[in-house]
Design an enzyme around this catalytic site. Structure first.
Site, PDB file in Angstrom:
ATOM      1  N   ASP A  42       0.827  -1.211   0.000  1.00  0.00           N
ATOM      2  CA  ASP A  42       0.000   0.000   0.000  1.00  0.00           C
ATOM      3  C   ASP A  42       0.860   1.260   0.000  1.00  0.00           C
ATOM      4  OD1 ASP A  42      -2.081  -1.784   0.077  1.00  0.00           O
ATOM      5  OD2 ASP A  42      -2.395  -1.611   2.227  1.00  0.00           O
ATOM      6  N   HIS A  66      -3.528  -1.779  -4.258  1.00  0.00           N
ATOM      7  CA  HIS A  66      -4.671  -0.862  -4.355  1.00  0.00           C
ATOM      8  C   HIS A  66      -4.288   0.067  -5.490  1.00  0.00           C
ATOM      9  CE1 HIS A  66      -7.106  -1.837  -0.851  1.00  0.00           C
ATOM     10  NE2 HIS A  66      -6.061  -1.806  -0.057  1.00  0.00           N
ATOM     11  N   LYS A  97     -12.299  -4.242  -3.908  1.00  0.00           N
ATOM     12  CA  LYS A  97     -13.542  -4.222  -3.103  1.00  0.00           C
ATOM     13  C   LYS A  97     -14.701  -3.612  -3.884  1.00  0.00           C
ATOM     14  CE  LYS A  97     -11.346  -4.058   1.474  1.00  0.00           C
ATOM     15  NZ  LYS A  97      -9.938  -3.708   1.146  1.00  0.00           N
ATOM     16  N   ILE A 101     -23.746  -2.224  -8.556  1.00  0.00           N
ATOM     17  CA  ILE A 101     -24.603  -3.129  -9.325  1.00  0.00           C
ATOM     18  C   ILE A 101     -23.772  -3.802 -10.424  1.00  0.00           C
ATOM     19  CG2 ILE A 101     -26.705  -1.806  -8.880  1.00  0.00           C
ATOM     20  CD1 ILE A 101     -26.415  -0.785 -11.860  1.00  0.00           C
ATOM     21  N   GLY A 102     -24.287  -4.931 -10.913  1.00  0.00           N
ATOM     22  CA  GLY A 102     -23.537  -5.745 -11.875  1.00  0.00           C
ATOM     23  C   GLY A 102     -23.019  -4.962 -13.065  1.00  0.00           C
ATOM     24  N   ASN A 103     -23.850  -4.134 -13.669  1.00  0.00           N
ATOM     25  CA  ASN A 103     -23.428  -3.415 -14.875  1.00  0.00           C
ATOM     26  C   ASN A 103     -22.259  -2.467 -14.582  1.00  0.00           C
ATOM     27  OD1 ASN A 103     -23.879  -2.648 -17.720  1.00  0.00           O
ATOM     28  ND2 ASN A 103     -24.295  -0.646 -16.795  1.00  0.00           N
ATOM     29  N   THR A 104     -22.343  -1.776 -13.460  1.00  0.00           N
ATOM     30  CA  THR A 104     -21.273  -0.819 -13.125  1.00  0.00           C
ATOM     31  C   THR A 104     -19.958  -1.530 -12.820  1.00  0.00           C
ATOM     32  OG1 THR A 104     -22.921   0.717 -12.291  1.00  0.00           O
ATOM     33  CG2 THR A 104     -20.651   1.093 -11.574  1.00  0.00           C
ATOM     34  N   TYR A 218      -5.109  -6.137  14.710  1.00  0.00           N
ATOM     35  CA  TYR A 218      -4.138  -7.137  14.275  1.00  0.00           C
ATOM     36  C   TYR A 218      -4.145  -8.385  15.152  1.00  0.00           C
ATOM     37  CZ  TYR A 218      -2.045  -3.485  11.357  1.00  0.00           C
ATOM     38  OH  TYR A 218      -1.829  -2.512  10.427  1.00  0.00           O
TER      39      TYR A 218
END
Ligand code: S5P
Length: 271
Positions: A42, A66, A97, A101-104, A218
């Site tokens: 990161d 990321h 992550k 919605i699926g399309n986006t 942790y």
């Protein structure tokens, strides 16, 4: 402590249980390099990312990125990442992550500046939007042999991914089948049904600190791998943030690899 049958199996013997090529490759690399360590790199410039990877590459089965925190991200950088993943033998996990919605998510996965599906072997998604998120990501990733983890639990204090939410995340994965969804981000074995073999990857791992000022919590590699039965430990600041320069980072990665592998061998010894 009840023992999940999958935790008594070697990583090598689990390869044949997984239809997905990336899941197989993860397990093969783990066995070959004796490593259940994923380093979360990161840092915020392309050069720094590549430098950390060169330091820790020999000790890891996986590198987590990321891409949206890298100020000078380019597809040339992504190509170099892929080249290093072959040379140093690790899987690339873009910790995107997804949560729409699926399309986006289909567009976010395949397009834009990052074109994640073109270089990342593994990515992850929140189950929050429902099964359409899996169908959308799968339409892009499955033909490429990529793999997906669902976030069934999280490491941060006060998170809402608990109880019934976690159970529903499991169900969503089961319903989707194991050709694209290969496991979970979770804090322990959420795959409670005995016949199941999902890959459980676990962040919130540190040997020194107990947490940070923003809710991260942790546990040690032993708590995660031996006590909670997880498969891969994900370590960020505990490795790349260590003081003492480049050699110290390299040594710390090796220390976490050894700790994680020792905990895995100890868990097998319960057989
Ligand atoms: O629940 C989670 C899920 C993830 S993927 N908690 C996490 O910390 N992560 C990620 O793991 C987080 O985004 C970060 O990249 C890494 C942990 O970093 P560390 O520096 O705290 O070890």
């Amino acid at each position: 402590m009840s023992v999940h049958p999958t935790t008594l199996k070697t990583y090598a013997s689990r390869i044949s249980q997984h239809p997905n090529p990336t899941a197989k490759r993860v397990l093969e690399i783990m066995e070959r390099k004796k490593s259940n360590l994923c380093v979360s790199v990161d840092v915020t410039t392309a050069d720094e990312v590549l430098e950390v990877i060169r330091r820790v590459g020999a000790s890891v089965c996986m590198v987590k990125t990321h891409c949206d925190i890298i100020s000078d991200f380019t597809l040339e950088f992504a190509n170099e990442l892929v080249r290093l993943s072959k040379e140093l033998d690790f899987v690339i996990f873009e910790d995107r992550k997804f949560a729409d919605i699926g399309n986006t998510v289909t567009l976010q996965y395949s397009s834009g500046t990052h074109q994640i599906s073109s270089w990342s072997d593994l990515t992850n998604a929140h189950p929050l939007p429902g099964p359409g998120i899996i169908s959308g990501l799968s339409s892009v990733g499955k033909p490429l042999g990529r793999a997906l983890l669902l976030l069934a639990e999280m490491s941060s204090a006060g998170n809402l991914a608990t109880g019934e939410y976690t159970k529903q995340a499991m169900k969503m994965a089961r319903d989707a089948g194991r050709e694209f969804v290969v496991g979970f981000i979770a804090m322990g074995r959420v795959d409670v049904a005995e016949q199941e073999d999902w890959l459980i990857m676990t962040p919130g791992v540190g040997l020194a600190a107990k947490g940070d000022s923003l809710g991260q919590q942790y546990r040690t590699p032993r708590e995660v791998v031996y006590e909670s039965g997880c498969d891969v430990i994900i370590v960020g600041r505990g490795i790349y943030g260590i003081k003492g320069g480049e050699e110290a980072v390299k040594k710390e990665a090796e220390r976490y690899r050894e700790e994680g592998w020792k905990a895995y061998e100890e868990r097998l010894a319960r057989n």
